[in-house]
Design a protein around this motif. Structure first.
Motif, PDB file in Angstrom:
ATOM      1  N   GLY A   1      -8.297  15.135  -2.406  1.00  0.00           N
ATOM      2  CA  GLY A   1      -9.043  14.830  -1.191  1.00  0.00           C
ATOM      3  C   GLY A   1      -8.970  13.394  -0.726  1.00  0.00           C
ATOM      4  N   LEU A   2     -10.140  12.815  -0.512  1.00  0.00           N
ATOM      5  CA  LEU A   2     -10.269  11.444  -0.017  1.00  0.00           C
ATOM      6  C   LEU A   2      -9.667  10.409  -0.977  1.00  0.00           C
ATOM      7  CD1 LEU A   2     -11.407   9.774   2.319  1.00  0.00           C
ATOM      8  CD2 LEU A   2     -13.588   9.697   1.105  1.00  0.00           C
ATOM      9  N   GLY A   3      -9.483  10.809  -2.215  1.00  0.00           N
ATOM     10  CA  GLY A   3      -8.859   9.918  -3.190  1.00  0.00           C
ATOM     11  C   GLY A   3      -7.485   9.446  -2.765  1.00  0.00           C
ATOM     12  N   TRP A   4      -6.767  10.298  -1.996  1.00  0.00           N
ATOM     13  CA  TRP A   4      -5.441   9.901  -1.535  1.00  0.00           C
ATOM     14  C   TRP A   4      -5.498   8.764  -0.524  1.00  0.00           C
ATOM     15  CZ3 TRP A   4      -1.350  10.593  -4.146  1.00  0.00           C
ATOM     16  CH2 TRP A   4      -1.212  11.699  -4.977  1.00  0.00           C
ATOM     17  N   ALA A   5      -6.620   8.588   0.128  1.00  0.00           N
ATOM     18  CA  ALA A   5      -6.785   7.474   1.066  1.00  0.00           C
ATOM     19  C   ALA A   5      -7.330   6.234   0.360  1.00  0.00           C
ATOM     20  CB  ALA A   5      -7.711   7.875   2.206  1.00  0.00           C
ATOM     21  N   LEU A   6      -8.224   6.438  -0.600  1.00  0.00           N
ATOM     22  CA  LEU A   6      -8.890   5.314  -1.247  1.00  0.00           C
ATOM     23  C   LEU A   6      -8.175   4.778  -2.487  1.00  0.00           C
ATOM     24  CD1 LEU A   6     -12.579   6.594  -0.964  1.00  0.00           C
ATOM     25  CD2 LEU A   6     -11.419   4.901   0.467  1.00  0.00           C
ATOM     26  N   ALA A   7      -7.572   5.670  -3.270  1.00  0.00           N
ATOM     27  CA  ALA A   7      -6.923   5.243  -4.513  1.00  0.00           C
ATOM     28  C   ALA A   7      -5.817   4.205  -4.289  1.00  0.00           C
ATOM     29  CB  ALA A   7      -6.391   6.445  -5.278  1.00  0.00           C
ATOM     30  N   PRO A   8      -4.930   4.379  -3.298  1.00  0.00           N
ATOM     31  CA  PRO A   8      -3.906   3.344  -3.104  1.00  0.00           C
ATOM     32  C   PRO A   8      -4.504   1.968  -2.816  1.00  0.00           C
ATOM     33  CG  PRO A   8      -3.311   5.314  -1.905  1.00  0.00           C
ATOM     34  CD  PRO A   8      -4.711   5.516  -2.406  1.00  0.00           C
TER      35      PRO A   8
ATOM     36  N   LEU B   1       0.826  -1.210   0.000  1.00  0.00           N
ATOM     37  CA  LEU B   1       0.000   0.000   0.000  1.00  0.00           C
ATOM     38  C   LEU B   1       0.859   1.260   0.000  1.00  0.00           C
ATOM     39  CD1 LEU B   1      -2.831  -1.012   2.465  1.00  0.00           C
ATOM     40  CD2 LEU B   1      -3.075  -0.498   0.041  1.00  0.00           C
ATOM     41  N   VAL B   2       1.929   1.241   0.781  1.00  0.00           N
ATOM     42  CA  VAL B   2       2.813   2.410   0.853  1.00  0.00           C
ATOM     43  C   VAL B   2       3.490   2.642  -0.498  1.00  0.00           C
ATOM     44  CG1 VAL B   2       4.892   3.378   1.918  1.00  0.00           C
ATOM     45  CG2 VAL B   2       3.192   2.201   3.328  1.00  0.00           C
ATOM     46  N   SER B   3       4.007   1.593  -1.112  1.00  0.00           N
ATOM     47  CA  SER B   3       4.677   1.764  -2.406  1.00  0.00           C
ATOM     48  C   SER B   3       3.673   2.177  -3.485  1.00  0.00           C
ATOM     49  CB  SER B   3       5.442   0.507  -2.815  1.00  0.00           C
ATOM     50  OG  SER B   3       4.581  -0.573  -3.047  1.00  0.00           O
ATOM     51  N   THR B   4       2.427   1.697  -3.384  1.00  0.00           N
ATOM     52  CA  THR B   4       1.391   2.120  -4.327  1.00  0.00           C
ATOM     53  C   THR B   4       1.075   3.596  -4.146  1.00  0.00           C
ATOM     54  OG1 THR B   4       0.437  -0.112  -4.387  1.00  0.00           O
ATOM     55  CG2 THR B   4      -0.973   1.700  -5.120  1.00  0.00           C
ATOM     56  N   LEU B   5       0.962   4.039  -2.895  1.00  0.00           N
ATOM     57  CA  LEU B   5       0.711   5.454  -2.614  1.00  0.00           C
ATOM     58  C   LEU B   5       1.832   6.327  -3.179  1.00  0.00           C
ATOM     59  CD1 LEU B   5      -0.745   7.820  -1.146  1.00  0.00           C
ATOM     60  CD2 LEU B   5       0.627   7.231   0.858  1.00  0.00           C
ATOM     61  N   VAL B   6       3.072   5.952  -2.941  1.00  0.00           N
ATOM     62  CA  VAL B   6       4.208   6.741  -3.421  1.00  0.00           C
ATOM     63  C   VAL B   6       4.258   6.732  -4.953  1.00  0.00           C
ATOM     64  CG1 VAL B   6       6.732   6.972  -3.404  1.00  0.00           C
ATOM     65  CG2 VAL B   6       5.516   6.396  -1.296  1.00  0.00           C
TER      66      VAL B   6
ATOM     67  N   VAL C   1      -6.124   0.686  -6.208  1.00  0.00           N
ATOM     68  CA  VAL C   1      -5.083   0.366  -7.187  1.00  0.00           C
ATOM     69  C   VAL C   1      -4.262  -0.839  -6.728  1.00  0.00           C
ATOM     70  CG1 VAL C   1      -2.973   1.246  -8.281  1.00  0.00           C
ATOM     71  CG2 VAL C   1      -5.007   2.701  -8.127  1.00  0.00           C
ATOM     72  N   TRP C   2      -3.954  -0.912  -5.441  1.00  0.00           N
ATOM     73  CA  TRP C   2      -3.185  -2.051  -4.914  1.00  0.00           C
ATOM     74  C   TRP C   2      -3.948  -3.363  -5.110  1.00  0.00           C
ATOM     75  CZ3 TRP C   2      -4.187  -4.933  -0.286  1.00  0.00           C
ATOM     76  CH2 TRP C   2      -3.166  -5.832   0.055  1.00  0.00           C
ATOM     77  N   ILE C   3      -5.228  -3.372  -4.777  1.00  0.00           N
ATOM     78  CA  ILE C   3      -6.044  -4.581  -4.952  1.00  0.00           C
ATOM     79  C   ILE C   3      -6.135  -4.947  -6.430  1.00  0.00           C
ATOM     80  CG2 ILE C   3      -8.398  -5.510  -4.780  1.00  0.00           C
ATOM     81  CD1 ILE C   3      -8.629  -3.923  -2.114  1.00  0.00           C
ATOM     82  N   ALA C   4      -6.393  -3.957  -7.272  1.00  0.00           N
ATOM     83  CA  ALA C   4      -6.545  -4.231  -8.709  1.00  0.00           C
ATOM     84  C   ALA C   4      -5.242  -4.725  -9.340  1.00  0.00           C
ATOM     85  CB  ALA C   4      -7.044  -2.982  -9.426  1.00  0.00           C
TER      86      ALA C   4
END
Length: 132
Positions: A91-98, A70-75, A101-104
């Motif tokens: 906004g909230l996308g920074w919490a949900l997008a990783p 999750l951390v590497s996906t966020l970065v 994207v990580w799951i997908a």
């Protein structure tokens, strides 16, 4: 051959993951004009940063090793947003997008490498054995 298929799998799953995040999260915007750049930058950043972040966490914060993906996906997402006209996250996308994207990407990689490319690799390995 295995490296090439892994690379193709990674890029395809990254593209699918970014499209899924764009589709289900209103805070994630992926522009057509920058789609290829966003996918390539994200895939390369995740490939390079994943092992680097894992090694840092293993050395300095072993309690967080489970969340390294999750951390590497966020970065990697953050790096991809630095290139204009591609990916935008607010906004909230920074919490949900990783998470999305990580799951997908995990599912995409598993499906592509485990189910689709498995036959190709088996045929390739058999061809090598037959040629010996």
């Amino acid at each position: 051959m295995r490296f090439l298929l892994s690379l193709v799998s990674h890029v395809i799953s990254a593209a699918a993951a970014l499209l899924i995040a764009n589709w289900i999260l209103p805070q994630v915007t992926l522009r057509v004009s920058g789609f290829v750049v966003a996918v390539v930058v994200f895939a390369v950043a995740q490939s390079v940063l994943g092992p680097f972040i894992f090694n840092l966490a293993r050395q300095y914060a072993s309690a967080v090793l489970g969340g390294i993906g999750l951390v590497s996906t966020l970065v990697a997402l953050w790096v991809a947003t630095l290139f204009p006209d591609g990916l935008t996250i607010t906004g909230l996308g920074w919490a949900l997008a990783p998470l999305v994207v990580w799951i997908a990407t995990a599912l995409g990689g598993w499906i592509l490498m485990g189910l689709v490319f498995k036959r190709t690799l088996q045929k390739h390995d058999q061809g090598k054995k037959g040629a010996s």
